[in-house]
Design a protein around this motif. Sequence first.
Motif, mmCIF file in Angstrom:
data_model
loop_
_atom_site.group_PDB
_atom_site.id
_atom_site.type_symbol
_atom_site.label_atom_id
_atom_site.label_comp_id
_atom_site.label_asym_id
_atom_site.label_seq_id
_atom_site.Cartn_x
_atom_site.Cartn_y
_atom_site.Cartn_z
ATOM 1 N N SER A 152 0.764 -0.725 0.064
ATOM 2 C CA SER A 152 0.186 -0.093 0.071
ATOM 3 C C SER A 152 1.028 1.231 0.113
ATOM 4 C CB SER A 152 -0.737 -0.190 1.059
ATOM 5 O OG SER A 152 -1.937 -1.492 0.976
ATOM 6 N N CYS A 153 0.901 2.135 -0.647
ATOM 7 C CA CYS A 153 1.188 3.670 -0.578
ATOM 8 C C CYS A 153 -0.119 4.832 -0.306
ATOM 9 C CB CYS A 153 1.906 3.485 -2.023
ATOM 10 S SG CYS A 153 2.474 5.342 -2.224
ATOM 11 N N ALA A 154 0.150 5.846 1.015
ATOM 12 C CA ALA A 154 -0.964 6.618 0.365
ATOM 13 C C ALA A 154 0.207 7.641 0.571
ATOM 14 C CB ALA A 154 -1.230 6.582 2.141
ATOM 15 N N ALA A 155 -0.414 9.012 -0.042
ATOM 16 C CA ALA A 155 -0.358 10.317 -0.263
ATOM 17 C C ALA A 155 -0.955 11.002 0.693
ATOM 18 C CB ALA A 155 -0.225 10.798 -1.616
ATOM 19 N N SER A 156 -0.186 11.902 1.795
ATOM 20 C CA SER A 156 -0.959 12.754 2.708
ATOM 21 C C SER A 156 -0.364 13.553 2.805
ATOM 22 C CB SER A 156 -0.249 11.602 4.114
ATOM 23 O OG SER A 156 1.243 11.810 3.926
ATOM 24 N N GLY A 157 -0.936 15.123 3.925
ATOM 25 C CA GLY A 157 -0.467 16.293 3.391
ATOM 26 C C GLY A 157 -1.918 17.142 2.369
ATOM 27 N N SER A 158 -0.289 18.279 1.955
ATOM 28 C CA SER A 158 -1.644 19.140 0.958
ATOM 29 C C SER A 158 -2.420 18.584 -0.417
ATOM 30 C CB SER A 158 -1.103 20.696 1.332
ATOM 31 O OG SER A 158 0.250 20.922 0.754
ATOM 32 N N VAL A 159 -2.698 17.647 -0.652
ATOM 33 C CA VAL A 159 -3.405 17.082 -2.446
ATOM 34 C C VAL A 159 -3.837 17.322 -2.091
ATOM 35 C CG1 VAL A 159 -2.815 15.007 -3.594
ATOM 36 C CG2 VAL A 159 -1.281 15.447 -1.527
ATOM 37 N N PHE A 160 -3.709 18.179 -3.631
ATOM 38 C CA PHE A 160 -4.943 19.202 -4.194
ATOM 39 C C PHE A 160 -5.840 17.470 -5.641
ATOM 40 C CE2 PHE A 160 -4.569 22.162 -2.149
ATOM 41 C CZ PHE A 160 -3.703 23.055 -2.715
ATOM 42 N N SER A 161 -4.466 17.237 -6.301
ATOM 43 C CA SER A 161 -4.955 16.008 -7.183
ATOM 44 C C SER A 161 -4.085 15.138 -7.438
ATOM 45 C CB SER A 161 -5.211 16.677 -8.516
ATOM 46 O OG SER A 161 -4.225 17.787 -9.180
ATOM 47 N N ILE A 162 -4.576 13.760 -8.176
ATOM 48 C CA ILE A 162 -3.294 12.960 -8.104
ATOM 49 C C ILE A 162 -3.240 12.241 -10.160
ATOM 50 C CG2 ILE A 162 -2.242 10.505 -7.595
ATOM 51 C CD1 ILE A 162 -3.185 11.411 -4.885
ATOM 52 N N ASN A 163 -2.813 12.454 -10.252
ATOM 53 C CA ASN A 163 -2.792 11.462 -12.121
ATOM 54 C C ASN A 163 -1.804 10.615 -11.850
ATOM 55 O OD1 ASN A 163 -3.335 14.621 -12.718
ATOM 56 N ND2 ASN A 163 -1.630 14.896 -13.384
ATOM 57 N N ASP A 164 -1.290 10.177 -12.779
ATOM 58 C CA ASP A 164 -0.730 8.943 -12.528
ATOM 59 C C ASP A 164 0.012 8.887 -11.296
ATOM 60 O OD1 ASP A 164 0.722 8.486 -16.186
ATOM 61 O OD2 ASP A 164 -1.041 9.125 -15.456
ATOM 62 N N MET A 165 0.650 6.888 -10.276
ATOM 63 C CA MET A 165 -0.011 6.398 -9.674
ATOM 64 C C MET A 165 1.365 5.216 -10.129
ATOM 65 S SD MET A 165 -1.878 6.886 -6.756
ATOM 66 C CE MET A 165 -0.600 7.289 -5.205
ATOM 67 N N GLY A 166 2.166 4.678 -9.260
ATOM 68 C CA GLY A 166 2.586 3.631 -10.042
ATOM 69 C C GLY A 166 3.634 2.971 -9.105
#
Length: 119
Positions: free
Chosen positions: A21-35
């Motif tokens: 698992s990998c979680a993005a935290s913080g002031s994230v507005f939008s995410i495009n590609d993840m990998g």
Amino acid sequence: QVQLVESGGGLVQPGGSLRLSCAASGSVFSINDMGWYRQAPGKQRELVATVTRGGTTNYEESVKGRFTISRDYARNTVYLQMNSLKPEDTAVYSCNAHLTSLGGYRNYWGQGTQVTVSS
């Protein structure tokens, strides 16, 4: 500040399964590609699997049919389900995300998690 936090690595016997698992935290507005990428000792980092914002997936040839990448958009999280693991899958696995935050649009990397496949 944005961080990618990974979990789920470990030691598993050949033929076994793990879920990263990998979680993005913080002031994230939008995410495009993840990998997910991996790097074995003495080798260059290689792409394992990616998933676009629209859900299109791409896999490295050797993991097709064994690994599945997925996303939870509400949780800003990407997963890698790894089945039928082989010793040659042993590596440090790192997640990657192209995202927009307070700092603008850029590429982020997780700290890496060790996956060891051995009997």
